[in-house]
Design a protein around this motif. Structure first.
Motif, PDB file in Angstrom:
ATOM      1  N   UNK A   7       0.840  -1.198   0.000  1.00  0.00           N
ATOM      2  CA  UNK A   7       0.000   0.000   0.000  1.00  0.00           C
ATOM      3  C   UNK A   7       0.876   1.250   0.000  1.00  0.00           C
ATOM      4  N   UNK A   8       1.026   1.836  -1.161  1.00  0.00           N
ATOM      5  CA  UNK A   8       1.958   2.935  -1.330  1.00  0.00           C
ATOM      6  C   UNK A   8       1.382   4.294  -0.996  1.00  0.00           C
ATOM      7  N   UNK A   9       2.220   5.299  -1.152  1.00  0.00           N
ATOM      8  CA  UNK A   9       1.860   6.655  -0.752  1.00  0.00           C
ATOM      9  C   UNK A   9       0.667   7.193  -1.538  1.00  0.00           C
ATOM     10  N   UNK A  10       0.608   6.920  -2.822  1.00  0.00           N
ATOM     11  CA  UNK A  10      -0.520   7.434  -3.601  1.00  0.00           C
ATOM     12  C   UNK A  10      -1.835   6.826  -3.125  1.00  0.00           C
ATOM     13  N   UNK A  11      -1.794   5.557  -2.724  1.00  0.00           N
ATOM     14  CA  UNK A  11      -3.019   4.855  -2.333  1.00  0.00           C
ATOM     15  C   UNK A  11      -3.460   5.192  -0.919  1.00  0.00           C
ATOM     16  N   UNK A  12      -2.507   5.212   0.034  1.00  0.00           N
ATOM     17  CA  UNK A  12      -2.884   5.368   1.446  1.00  0.00           C
ATOM     18  C   UNK A  12      -2.088   6.448   2.172  1.00  0.00           C
ATOM     19  N   UNK A  13      -1.273   7.213   1.458  1.00  0.00           N
ATOM     20  CA  UNK A  13      -0.481   8.242   2.116  1.00  0.00           C
ATOM     21  C   UNK A  13       0.696   7.662   2.867  1.00  0.00           C
ATOM     22  N   UNK A  14       1.542   8.543   3.351  1.00  0.00           N
ATOM     23  CA  UNK A  14       2.751   8.100   4.065  1.00  0.00           C
ATOM     24  C   UNK A  14       2.406   7.418   5.390  1.00  0.00           C
ATOM     25  N   UNK A  15       1.439   7.951   6.095  1.00  0.00           N
ATOM     26  CA  UNK A  15       1.067   7.344   7.382  1.00  0.00           C
ATOM     27  C   UNK A  15       0.476   5.963   7.180  1.00  0.00           C
ATOM     28  N   UNK A  16      -0.345   5.796   6.171  1.00  0.00           N
ATOM     29  CA  UNK A  16      -0.934   4.493   5.912  1.00  0.00           C
ATOM     30  C   UNK A  16       0.101   3.470   5.505  1.00  0.00           C
ATOM     31  N   UNK A  17       1.047   3.873   4.664  1.00  0.00           N
ATOM     32  CA  UNK A  17       2.095   2.955   4.217  1.00  0.00           C
ATOM     33  C   UNK A  17       2.984   2.524   5.377  1.00  0.00           C
TER      34      UNK A  17
END
Length: 201
Positions: free
Chosen positions: A85-95
């Protein structure tokens, strides 16, 4: 030192190490690019998984309905569906939240190895943190009993913090850490040493 004491110490070292890394990995803009649709629900789910993971790790405010195993199973589904799950998909916090859950899947090395491959691809594509990759690279290496690349996995030797396994090409470790966005090894060991000193009898 008794086995429970060693386990508690390791848990605290891991939790602090993850917190330090996550603070670095979570900095920056959450704004996704236009190439991939940002999934707010998945972002929120991953961030909650990280919060639950840290609560269970520290024993403070843990949700009894979620466990390491259940979070790993859910993350495996996410990896199968999306890759890392990369930055474009979930943002830095999600990744980075996904990375935290993978870091704690120590009873399933095959899962960590699979996640490592996906994380490597995401970093190469500019979609994940090189620092997160450095920690997981070392985590898997240490679990195998292999040399570390970045020296991120440590243990307490009395009041001293030392690498859990030897560091390959130690002369080049500072350059590798800098390239991954990590602080100098001496600074990192000093932070961990404070914890070791606090735990030492």
């Amino acid at each position: 030192m008794t086995a429970p004491t060693r386990s508690r110490r390791l848990a605290r070292l891991v939790a602090v190490g993850l917190l330090l890394a996550a603070l670095g990995g979570c900095s920056g803009d959450e704004s996704p690019s236009a190439q991939t649709t940002f999934d707010q629900a998945l972002h929120d789910e991953l961030v909650q998984m990280q919060a639950d993971d840290q609560a269970e790790m520290t024993g403070r405010g843990a949700d009894p309905t979620t466990t390491f195993e259940s979070r790993q199973a859910r993350l495996a589904e996410i990896l199968d569906e999306h890759g890392w799950p990369g930055w474009d998909l979930v943002g830095r916090k999600g990744s980075t939240a996904a990375w935290v859950v993978v870091q704690h899947a120590d009873l399933d090395l095959a899962f960590q190895e699979k996640a490592l491959g996906l994380l490597e691809e995401a970093v190469a594509a500019g979609q994940a943190s090189p620092g997160d990759l450095a920690y997981l690279t070392d985590r898997v290496a240490a679990a195998r009993g292999d040399e570390q690349t970045f020296g991120t996995q440590i243990r307490c030797d009395g009041k001293r913090a030392v690498p859990a396994t030897p560091i390959a090409d130690e002369a080049g470790v500072e350059e590798r850490r800098a390239n991954a966005g990590l602080e100098p090894l001496g600074d990192y060991l000093a932070e961990m040493e404070e914890l070791c000193a606090g735990d030492a009898p």
